[in-house]
Design a protein around this motif. Sequence first.
Motif, PDB file in Angstrom:
ATOM      1  N   TRP A   1       0.798  -0.983   0.230  1.00  0.00           N
ATOM      2  CA  TRP A   1       0.182  -0.061  -0.042  1.00  0.00           C
ATOM      3  C   TRP A   1       0.787   1.575   0.763  1.00  0.00           C
ATOM      4  O   TRP A   1       0.380   2.391  -0.564  1.00  0.00           O
ATOM      5  CB  TRP A   1      -0.852   0.155   0.859  1.00  0.00           C
ATOM      6  CG  TRP A   1      -2.254   0.912   1.809  1.00  0.00           C
ATOM      7  CD1 TRP A   1      -2.168   1.825   1.811  1.00  0.00           C
ATOM      8  CD2 TRP A   1      -2.742   1.734  -0.082  1.00  0.00           C
ATOM      9  NE1 TRP A   1      -2.411   3.001   2.074  1.00  0.00           N
ATOM     10  CE2 TRP A   1      -3.670   2.976   0.922  1.00  0.00           C
ATOM     11  CE3 TRP A   1      -3.661   0.513  -0.477  1.00  0.00           C
ATOM     12  CZ2 TRP A   1      -4.677   3.648   0.275  1.00  0.00           C
ATOM     13  CZ3 TRP A   1      -5.186   0.963  -0.981  1.00  0.00           C
ATOM     14  CH2 TRP A   1      -5.436   2.885  -0.898  1.00  0.00           C
TER      15      TRP A   1
ATOM     16  N   LEU B   1       0.944   3.475  -2.886  1.00  0.00           N
ATOM     17  CA  LEU B   1       0.611   5.830  -2.634  1.00  0.00           C
ATOM     18  C   LEU B   1       1.265   6.377  -3.093  1.00  0.00           C
ATOM     19  O   LEU B   1       1.380   8.064  -3.517  1.00  0.00           O
ATOM     20  CB  LEU B   1       0.619   6.334  -1.012  1.00  0.00           C
ATOM     21  CG  LEU B   1      -0.349   5.259  -0.130  1.00  0.00           C
ATOM     22  CD1 LEU B   1      -0.193   5.646   1.426  1.00  0.00           C
ATOM     23  CD2 LEU B   1      -1.976   6.114  -0.401  1.00  0.00           C
TER      24      LEU B   1
ATOM     25  N   SER C   1       1.271   7.132  -6.809  1.00  0.00           N
ATOM     26  CA  SER C   1       0.296   7.870  -7.348  1.00  0.00           C
ATOM     27  C   SER C   1       0.617   9.027  -7.662  1.00  0.00           C
ATOM     28  O   SER C   1       0.530   9.995  -8.205  1.00  0.00           O
ATOM     29  CB  SER C   1      -0.884   8.043  -6.220  1.00  0.00           C
ATOM     30  OG  SER C   1      -1.416   6.122  -6.089  1.00  0.00           O
TER      31      SER C   1
ATOM     32  N   SER D   1     -16.415   9.422   1.417  1.00  0.00           N
ATOM     33  CA  SER D   1     -15.338   8.979   2.919  1.00  0.00           C
ATOM     34  C   SER D   1     -16.196   7.923   4.019  1.00  0.00           C
ATOM     35  O   SER D   1     -16.170   8.147   4.869  1.00  0.00           O
ATOM     36  CB  SER D   1     -15.038  10.549   3.694  1.00  0.00           C
ATOM     37  OG  SER D   1     -14.536  11.088   2.565  1.00  0.00           O
TER      38      SER D   1
ATOM     39  N   LEU E   1      -8.834   3.901   6.361  1.00  0.00           N
ATOM     40  CA  LEU E   1      -8.986   4.163   4.662  1.00  0.00           C
ATOM     41  C   LEU E   1      -9.804   5.134   4.572  1.00  0.00           C
ATOM     42  O   LEU E   1     -10.238   6.255   4.039  1.00  0.00           O
ATOM     43  CB  LEU E   1      -9.115   2.794   3.997  1.00  0.00           C
ATOM     44  CG  LEU E   1      -9.023   3.288   2.849  1.00  0.00           C
ATOM     45  CD1 LEU E   1      -7.787   3.852   2.111  1.00  0.00           C
ATOM     46  CD2 LEU E   1      -9.152   2.282   1.592  1.00  0.00           C
TER      47      LEU E   1
ATOM     48  N   SER F   1     -10.134  13.033  -0.411  1.00  0.00           N
ATOM     49  CA  SER F   1      -8.767  13.115  -0.473  1.00  0.00           C
ATOM     50  C   SER F   1      -8.935  12.553  -1.623  1.00  0.00           C
ATOM     51  O   SER F   1      -8.449  11.250  -2.015  1.00  0.00           O
ATOM     52  CB  SER F   1      -8.283  13.120   0.741  1.00  0.00           C
ATOM     53  OG  SER F   1      -6.854  12.940  -0.258  1.00  0.00           O
TER      54      SER F   1
ATOM     55  N   PRO G   1      -5.368   8.950  -1.640  1.00  0.00           N
ATOM     56  CA  PRO G   1      -5.855   7.491  -1.513  1.00  0.00           C
ATOM     57  C   PRO G   1      -7.010   7.045  -2.574  1.00  0.00           C
ATOM     58  O   PRO G   1      -6.579   5.448  -2.819  1.00  0.00           O
ATOM     59  CB  PRO G   1      -6.478   7.534  -0.123  1.00  0.00           C
ATOM     60  CG  PRO G   1      -6.914   8.451   0.248  1.00  0.00           C
ATOM     61  CD  PRO G   1      -5.927   9.724  -0.443  1.00  0.00           C
ATOM     62  N   GLN G   2      -7.402   7.509  -2.943  1.00  0.00           N
ATOM     63  CA  GLN G   2      -8.167   7.202  -4.576  1.00  0.00           C
ATOM     64  C   GLN G   2      -7.401   6.469  -5.018  1.00  0.00           C
ATOM     65  O   GLN G   2      -7.273   5.806  -5.936  1.00  0.00           O
ATOM     66  CB  GLN G   2      -8.939   8.155  -4.439  1.00  0.00           C
ATOM     67  CG  GLN G   2     -10.369   8.788  -3.838  1.00  0.00           C
ATOM     68  CD  GLN G   2     -11.368   9.752  -4.462  1.00  0.00           C
ATOM     69  OE1 GLN G   2     -11.450   9.216  -5.481  1.00  0.00           O
ATOM     70  NE2 GLN G   2     -11.319  11.226  -3.626  1.00  0.00           N
TER      71      GLN G   2
ATOM     72  N   ALA H   1      -4.881   5.639  -5.223  1.00  0.00           N
ATOM     73  CA  ALA H   1      -3.649   4.066  -4.667  1.00  0.00           C
ATOM     74  C   ALA H   1      -4.970   3.422  -4.622  1.00  0.00           C
ATOM     75  O   ALA H   1      -4.420   2.164  -5.003  1.00  0.00           O
ATOM     76  CB  ALA H   1      -3.413   4.562  -3.181  1.00  0.00           C
ATOM     77  N   LEU H   2      -5.632   3.179  -4.455  1.00  0.00           N
ATOM     78  CA  LEU H   2      -7.033   2.125  -4.284  1.00  0.00           C
ATOM     79  C   LEU H   2      -7.160   2.065  -5.628  1.00  0.00           C
ATOM     80  O   LEU H   2      -7.481   1.281  -5.906  1.00  0.00           O
ATOM     81  CB  LEU H   2      -8.264   2.309  -3.867  1.00  0.00           C
ATOM     82  CG  LEU H   2      -9.123   2.010  -3.480  1.00  0.00           C
ATOM     83  CD1 LEU H   2      -9.230   0.275  -2.952  1.00  0.00           C
ATOM     84  CD2 LEU H   2     -10.442   2.578  -2.478  1.00  0.00           C
TER      85      LEU H   2
END
Length: 493
Positions: free
Chosen positions: A149, A153, A156, A201, A342, A369, A372-373, A375-376
């Motif tokens: 993870w 990040l 990204s 969120s 998360l 944000s 993290p989107q 990265a997901l």
Amino acid sequence: MGRRARPVLASLGPVALDRAGEEPLHRQLYRALRQAVVDGRLRPGERLPPTRALATEWGLSRNTVVTAYDTLLAEGYITGKVGAGSFVASALPDAPPQGAPGRLETRRGVGLSRRGLSLAAVGQDTRDPQGRPFSLGSPDLAAFPFALWAQLLGRSWRVGGRALAVEPDPLGHLPLRASVASYLRAVRAVRCEAEQVVIVSGAQQGLSLVAQLLLDPGDVAWVENPGWPGNRAALLGAGARLVSVPVDQEGIDVAEGMRRGADARVALVTPSHQFPLGVTMSLRRRLQLLDWAAARDAWIIEDDYDSEFRYVGPPLAALQGLDGAGRVLYVGSFSKVMFPALRLGYVVVPPDLVGAVRAVRRHFDGGTSVVPQAALHHFLADGHFASHLRAMRALYGGKRAGMLDALEREFAGLGRAEAGEAGLHVILHLPENLPDRVLSARARAIGLTVPALSDYYEDGRGGNGLMLGFAAHDGEALERAVRDLAHLATDMA
């Protein structure tokens, strides 16, 4: 027999017990004594009568009185050891000490709107940030690939650069929305395109967002009973007038919902894995619910709670996939599969609501944000999410089986364990002589988090059991916790 009043303590005055009513006598006695403590008729430090003497005077069983005292003891209204003298506590839980250094005075409900008071009164938060045994909603964090993870990040930022630093799209990062849509179409049979997916969120924000979008103050909304307090809070936050609809082995009772609130504007349901009972809504009920919504021009909010962790039979299609009239809004989350902090979830809305959602979201919080989107998105698109989910489903399936074996062994004659076809918790049904709230409070005192099943019912009645999560701890820790809980139950029985 009808109501009868008997004198107890001189300071307490007459108390009426309804021996023919549905509420257990121990709950009636507990409420009467608690109210007498709160309003000062039983003063701090005052000694309560011995349980045997009170039982004899009132014509009750001693277990009834002991259970009432135990509940008061667990909640902090009395002190002492039952059987050796019980006294009214000097500092009550509902009355914070005055003038305590470094603390602000708390005045309950001062300045709150009626809606604020309703929200503040919604059931307790049973999440446990300390991750103690049996805590609900906690995944096995040791099994998550945090190193991967962290790499995603960093990737990204390298790939997205400054594009990730500008004001986000209120509907979310478009590549992630496309990945989510592809995943939901393949795994949950959801009918959607990327444009219909809204990144939020967490699922709770998604529920609140759609409730604000669909409801006017005073509109009627169906809510499952029993059910998750957060679902009630989302509807109350939009000013809805809630109609509690019972849940049985087929899920929400649609016919009863129509009888109680035929003019409802919204129904909030958990068809794949109902919380807390764990049942799956039958196809008959699903079609009945969709027909009602289409005929009444009403909306269905589908909270797809814990649907990823199904241990029996093939994966189930979402209710949204059966909807041909565009009346279902589908809400889900990644927090249970990955990790709670998360705080990323999604809402799938009908195409004709996308523009309205964009406008509302812009004023709601502006968006989620983006980093993290991004990265997901990579986690999903590169296959890591599917791989992790398969591993977790196998891991949790083993923990589930192990805990059911331990409960059957340790609670023989004391309770009955029941597990739904999906999810991350088991229900331990208890006999009447083991009130779930009392056992829950005693378990909390020895470091176990076991919410009472009755707390999830609107009126606190309708179930007597404990909610036992199994995901966060290994098999040995769960077995030890089951033994500790069984010892407490044995002492109370």
